[in-house]
Design an enzyme around this catalytic site. Structure first.
Site, PDB file in Angstrom:
ATOM      1  N   PRO A 186       0.813  -1.219   0.000  1.00  0.00           N
ATOM      2  CA  PRO A 186       0.000   0.000   0.000  1.00  0.00           C
ATOM      3  C   PRO A 186       0.848   1.272   0.000  1.00  0.00           C
ATOM      4  O   PRO A 186       0.362   2.340  -0.373  1.00  0.00           O
ATOM      5  CB  PRO A 186      -0.811  -0.108   1.296  1.00  0.00           C
ATOM      6  CG  PRO A 186      -0.805  -1.556   1.630  1.00  0.00           C
ATOM      7  CD  PRO A 186       0.519  -2.075   1.158  1.00  0.00           C
ATOM      8  N   GLU A 197       2.484  -7.685   8.546  1.00  0.00           N
ATOM      9  CA  GLU A 197       2.826  -6.265   8.441  1.00  0.00           C
ATOM     10  C   GLU A 197       3.781  -5.985   7.281  1.00  0.00           C
ATOM     11  O   GLU A 197       4.233  -4.857   7.104  1.00  0.00           O
ATOM     12  CB  GLU A 197       3.469  -5.776   9.751  1.00  0.00           C
ATOM     13  CG  GLU A 197       2.534  -5.822  10.959  1.00  0.00           C
ATOM     14  CD  GLU A 197       1.320  -4.921  10.770  1.00  0.00           C
ATOM     15  OE1 GLU A 197       1.504  -3.731  10.434  1.00  0.00           O
ATOM     16  OE2 GLU A 197       0.195  -5.415  10.942  1.00  0.00           O
ATOM     17  N   ARG A 235      -2.203  -8.826 -20.793  1.00  0.00           N
ATOM     18  CA  ARG A 235      -3.052  -8.501 -21.947  1.00  0.00           C
ATOM     19  C   ARG A 235      -2.372  -7.543 -22.908  1.00  0.00           C
ATOM     20  O   ARG A 235      -2.840  -7.368 -24.040  1.00  0.00           O
ATOM     21  CB  ARG A 235      -4.391  -7.934 -21.475  1.00  0.00           C
ATOM     22  CG  ARG A 235      -4.295  -6.584 -20.790  1.00  0.00           C
ATOM     23  CD  ARG A 235      -5.633  -6.173 -20.188  1.00  0.00           C
ATOM     24  NE  ARG A 235      -6.664  -6.003 -21.182  1.00  0.00           N
ATOM     25  CZ  ARG A 235      -6.857  -4.890 -21.886  1.00  0.00           C
ATOM     26  NH1 ARG A 235      -6.047  -3.857 -21.703  1.00  0.00           N
ATOM     27  NH2 ARG A 235      -7.831  -4.798 -22.761  1.00  0.00           N
ATOM     28  N   ASP A 238      -8.548   1.703 -24.619  1.00  0.00           N
ATOM     29  CA  ASP A 238      -8.809   1.453 -23.209  1.00  0.00           C
ATOM     30  C   ASP A 238      -8.722   2.743 -22.400  1.00  0.00           C
ATOM     31  O   ASP A 238      -8.021   3.680 -22.775  1.00  0.00           O
ATOM     32  CB  ASP A 238      -7.758   0.486 -22.624  1.00  0.00           C
ATOM     33  CG  ASP A 238      -7.978  -0.940 -23.067  1.00  0.00           C
ATOM     34  OD1 ASP A 238      -9.073  -1.246 -23.566  1.00  0.00           O
ATOM     35  OD2 ASP A 238      -7.044  -1.747 -22.912  1.00  0.00           O
TER      36      ASP A 238
END
Length: 273
Positions: free
Chosen positions: A92, A119, A161, A176
């Site tokens: 994160p 963690e 992809r 896209d």
């Protein structure tokens, strides 16, 4: 492309056997290896974590198993002819994962993913391998998951992809959302297919007109509308010089104007959504 994933939950990566990624593996376009981190532990419990220095809640993944696992995975890759590996660390606290980064990673021949639990991994592991190979610490969003395996699946699908031959139509990702070029800072607009009438709802006439120029313009205008509604931050950071006269006209109708210095777009607070 070769992909290696080191995890304590190999079964979490089973989706790599289905859909586009699974087909790419079957065709030999992707060489995927999933490794169980516990194979590099030496106690009967397969311990991969310990309490954090400095105290605090949670546990931290240990240097020993990760160091041995990565050394062996990298060595096996070099032996099989893989070149120029890069380490991808889902976290994160990393750099946001974007289409631009997906394109960058798709151009590398070998990616090694290190999804963590608890963690996270002892920082010394990342610092050690950053002295040997490129390291990308990457976040898929502003939230925290129980582990990084889901992030690996997201990134793998986004990267795979883009590889030549993986999509049935090589042009499929050109329009896209976030695609490099004209769509770099825009969301893709709505799409329609047969039948032309469903539950009293029709298809926009322009899409049935056969006029490719008008259709292209409509799609771009709709991209602006959707972006202005859902991601106004993308428009705010756009360079006005990147848009043609029709683009600027559409943005004006939507309530956007260039800043006084002409460097970015802004939307007056009085304009309602």
């Amino acid at each position: 492309m070769r992909l290696d994933v080191v995890t304590i939950f190999p079964e979490y990566l089973e989706p790599l056997n289905v859909s586009l990624v699974g087909k790419a593996r079957a065709r030999g376009q992707l060489d995927v290896h999933v490794h169980d981190l516990r194979d590099w532990t030496y106690d009967r419990h397969g311990t991969v974590d310990d309490t954090p220095y400095g105290g605090g809640p949670g546990m931290v993944m240990k240097t020993g198993p990760w160091g041995e696992a990565l050394d062996e995975v990298l060595a096996s890759g070099y032996e099989s002819g893989a070149r120029a590996p890069a380490l991808v660390v889902p976290t994160p606290s990393g750099r946001p994962f974007t289409q631009e980064l997906a394109v960058e990673l798709s151009e590398r021949p070998w990616l090694v993913f290190t999804p963590a639990r608890y963690e996270g991994i002892d920082r010394r592991v990342v610092d050690e391998y950053a002295t040997r190979i490129p390291v990308h610490e990457v976040s898929i969003g502003d939230y925290v998951l129980a582990g990084g395996e889901a992030a690996v699946l997201v990134m793998t699908e986004a990267v795979a992809r883009l590889l030549p031959g993986v999509l049935g139509n090589a042009e499929s990702h050109r329009d896209d959302s976030f695609a490099p070029g004209a769509m770099a800072d825009l969301l893709e607009g709505p799409v329609y297919t047969k039948p032309p009438l469903w539950r009293g709802r029709g298809v926009p006439d322009v899409l049935l007109s056969g006029h490719h120029g008008r259709i292209a313009r409509w799609r771009r205008d709709e991209a602006f509308r959707r972006t202005a509604l859902h991601r106004p931050d993308l428009i705010e950071r756009c360079d006005p010089s990147a848009f043609d006269g029709k683009d600027r006209e559409t943005l004006s109708v939507l309530g956007w104007t260039p800043s006084p210095d002409g460097r970015f777009w802004r939307r007056p607070r009085a304009v309602e959504e």
